[in-house]
Motif scaffolding. Structure first.
Motif, PDB file in Angstrom:
ATOM      1  N   ASN A 254       0.748  -1.255   0.219  1.00 39.22           N
ATOM      2  CA  ASN A 254      -0.320   0.069  -0.215  1.00 39.22           C
ATOM      3  C   ASN A 254       0.733   1.253   0.295  1.00 39.22           C
ATOM      4  O   ASN A 254       1.177   2.156   1.363  1.00 39.22           O
ATOM      5  CB  ASN A 254      -0.871  -0.588   1.175  1.00 39.22           C
ATOM      6  CG  ASN A 254      -1.973   1.026   0.860  1.00 39.22           C
ATOM      7  OD1 ASN A 254      -2.003   1.578   0.275  1.00 39.22           O
ATOM      8  ND2 ASN A 254      -2.156   1.547   2.580  1.00 39.22           N
TER       9      ASN A 254
ATOM     10  N   ARG B 239       0.258  -0.959   9.824  1.00 40.29           N
ATOM     11  CA  ARG B 239      -1.289  -1.654   9.409  1.00 40.29           C
ATOM     12  C   ARG B 239      -1.070  -0.427   8.037  1.00 40.29           C
ATOM     13  O   ARG B 239      -1.822  -1.161   7.139  1.00 40.29           O
ATOM     14  CB  ARG B 239      -1.783  -1.271  10.301  1.00 40.29           C
ATOM     15  CG  ARG B 239      -2.256  -2.201  11.889  1.00 40.29           C
ATOM     16  CD  ARG B 239      -2.940  -1.724  12.487  1.00 40.29           C
ATOM     17  NE  ARG B 239      -3.201  -1.109  13.468  1.00 40.29           N
ATOM     18  CZ  ARG B 239      -3.666  -0.439  14.031  1.00 40.29           C
ATOM     19  NH1 ARG B 239      -4.686  -1.447  14.598  1.00 40.29           N
ATOM     20  NH2 ARG B 239      -3.155   0.724  14.515  1.00 40.29           N
ATOM     21  N   HIS B 240      -0.713   0.419   7.794  1.00 41.04           N
ATOM     22  CA  HIS B 240      -0.924   1.295   7.051  1.00 41.04           C
ATOM     23  C   HIS B 240      -0.185   0.751   5.649  1.00 41.04           C
ATOM     24  O   HIS B 240      -0.121   1.378   4.629  1.00 41.04           O
ATOM     25  CB  HIS B 240      -0.879   2.862   7.800  1.00 41.04           C
ATOM     26  CG  HIS B 240      -1.418   3.362   8.588  1.00 41.04           C
ATOM     27  ND1 HIS B 240      -2.631   3.935   8.031  1.00 41.04           N
ATOM     28  CD2 HIS B 240      -1.305   3.751   9.826  1.00 41.04           C
ATOM     29  CE1 HIS B 240      -2.955   3.746   9.331  1.00 41.04           C
ATOM     30  NE2 HIS B 240      -2.582   4.299  10.347  1.00 41.04           N
TER      31      HIS B 240
ATOM     32  N   THR C 278       1.051   8.280   5.872  1.00 41.83           N
ATOM     33  CA  THR C 278       0.768   7.805   7.343  1.00 41.83           C
ATOM     34  C   THR C 278       1.858   7.346   7.875  1.00 41.83           C
ATOM     35  O   THR C 278       1.988   7.334   9.337  1.00 41.83           O
ATOM     36  CB  THR C 278      -0.579   6.901   7.257  1.00 41.83           C
ATOM     37  OG1 THR C 278      -1.368   7.707   6.586  1.00 41.83           O
ATOM     38  CG2 THR C 278      -1.308   7.488   8.762  1.00 41.83           C
ATOM     39  N   TYR C 279       2.350   6.567   7.278  1.00 40.61           N
ATOM     40  CA  TYR C 279       3.380   5.491   8.517  1.00 40.61           C
ATOM     41  C   TYR C 279       4.569   6.738   8.579  1.00 40.61           C
ATOM     42  O   TYR C 279       4.952   5.656  10.219  1.00 40.61           O
ATOM     43  CB  TYR C 279       3.934   3.977   7.490  1.00 40.61           C
ATOM     44  CG  TYR C 279       5.244   3.700   7.623  1.00 40.61           C
ATOM     45  CD1 TYR C 279       4.977   2.707   9.225  1.00 40.61           C
ATOM     46  CD2 TYR C 279       6.048   3.555   7.949  1.00 40.61           C
ATOM     47  CE1 TYR C 279       6.206   1.757   9.541  1.00 40.61           C
ATOM     48  CE2 TYR C 279       7.165   3.108   8.119  1.00 40.61           C
ATOM     49  CZ  TYR C 279       6.965   2.175   9.417  1.00 40.61           C
ATOM     50  OH  TYR C 279       7.900   1.651  10.387  1.00 40.61           O
TER      51      TYR C 279
ATOM     52  N   GLY D 117       0.014   4.175   1.626  1.00 40.04           N
ATOM     53  CA  GLY D 117      -0.189   4.737   3.285  1.00 40.04           C
ATOM     54  C   GLY D 117       1.134   5.339   3.891  1.00 40.04           C
ATOM     55  O   GLY D 117       1.391   4.729   5.098  1.00 40.04           O
TER      56      GLY D 117
END
Length: 366
Positions: A284, A298-299, A290-291, A287
């Motif tokens: 992903n 999890r992102h 955000t990570y 993501g």
């Protein structure tokens, strides 16, 4: 609420048609407000417009339309705006349609008087309601089920219509609006379906869109909403200096809320982002943004060991859990990174071990 049947010809409907942009769209000799505040912008595409004209030219029934009586001799469209505008646009020469007889596309002004007459004399079925504003809006939500389904934000605009929504559209809904100019690299949204406006309110309200619109319905303007949207975009640009397509539709509002006041090292973040973009275990890529701020794996949707690898390692271990030494069926075991991904461990056969569920969860909890 009273409802009355009215028959109106296309000739009457399109008489005096005028589109003044933000000032309004009118027809029916100036007596019909085609786009009242709670209505959306025109969204029919070419084939949909042509289908309306084809229906009229063939004399087939067009879906019933609904107007509201303002009790001052004027009306407003509750349902049927897209069909009404298609008819007005065609009659004033904005688009052409395929003519089977002529085997070419023809504008309205290309037609003979004999060909125009059936279009102009076509009778539309209109139901006109008289009632309070709240009754009209409730009816609007109920009956607007044909054609282009309303988006959630279009319905909210109907329920909370007022000066706030009218001014917000200036920033977030108009073609070439300021929100699109600065936000198009980060939002893959449709202006004419109110998705920019929905996103801006979501960012400013932490997701409580309807509560926000209810509290601000009668605000004179939407400047505070615009200023917050502008601040988010400027923060994105300052924090992530190298643009990538994966930046579209990240939940920037939430990240700005949590990290907007925290000083960031843009160069360090860019190096980390670049490394993760090249990591095949990260499935992903969106993501990543955000990570690098939250460090919540999890992102990233890290690549998992596939079934063949799990079976090969299970057989290599003889069905024994690598931690507790007990035997388990493969269905009761889980693949685990020997060296965690965060410490450089790859998702490859040599870095895989099979653990029973209890051992794997105890390890994950550490």
């Amino acid at each position: 609420m009273k409802i009355a049947l009215r028959h109106v010809t296309v000739r009457e409907l399109t008489e005096g048609y005028e589109d003044d942009g933000d000032e309004g769209v009118r027809g029916y000799a100036g007596r019909l407000d085609i786009r009242p505040p709670y209505q959306r912008a025109f969204v029919y595409d070419g084939p949909q417009q042509e289908a309306v004209i084809a229906t009229v030219r063939m004399g087939f029934p067009l879906n019933v339309m609904y107007w509201a009586d303002r009790e001052d001799g004027t009306f407003e469209v509750i349902d049927g705006q897209q069909r009404t505008l298609s008819l007005c646009h065609y009659v004033q020469g904005d688009f052409s349609v395929w003519d089977e007889t002529a085997q070419q596309r023809l504008y309205f002004h290309n037609l003979t008087d004999e060909q125009r007459a059936p279009i102009l004399d076509y009778v539309l079925t209109i139901y006109v309601c008289t009632g309070t504003q709240s009754e009209k809006l409730a009816w609007f939500k109920t009956i607007n089920i044909a054609g282009e389904e309303l988006t959630p934000q279009e319905l909210r605009n109907a329920v909370f219509c007022g000066p706030f929504v009218a001014d917000a559209k200036r920033y977030f809904s108009k073609h070439g609006c300021v929100a699109y100019k600065i936000g198009k690299d980060y939002l893959d949204k449709k202006l004419n379906r109110q998705e920019y406006l929905e996103t801006a309110i979501k960012w400013h309200s932490n997701g409580a869109i309807e509560d926000y619109m209810g509290r601000h319905q009668h605000d004179e303007d939407a400047e505070a909403l615009w200023k917050h949207f502008e601040a988010v975009i400027h923060w994105i640009r300052a924090t992530f200096t190298h643009y990538r397509k994966e930046m579209k539709n990240v939940d920037w509002g939430a990240l700005y809320r949590d990290f907007g006041a925290v000083r960031q090292d843009a160069a360090k973040l860019e190096k980390e982002v670049a490394t993760l973009m090249a990591d095949s275990d990260v499935t992903n890529k969106k993501g990543i943004y955000t990570y690098v701020l939250t460090h919540d794996e999890r992102h990233l949707s890290l690549r998992a060991f596939d079934g063949n690898t799990k079976r090969a390692v299970y057989e290599r271990q003889g069905g024994i859990c690598a931690r507790c030494g007990k035997a388990f069926p493969i269905e009761q075991m889980e693949a685990d990174h020997i060296t965690p991904w965060s410490q450089g461990g790859r998702t490859i056969d040599a870095n895989c071990q099979m653990l029973c569920r209890d051992c794997n969860r105890r390890k994950s909890a550490k």
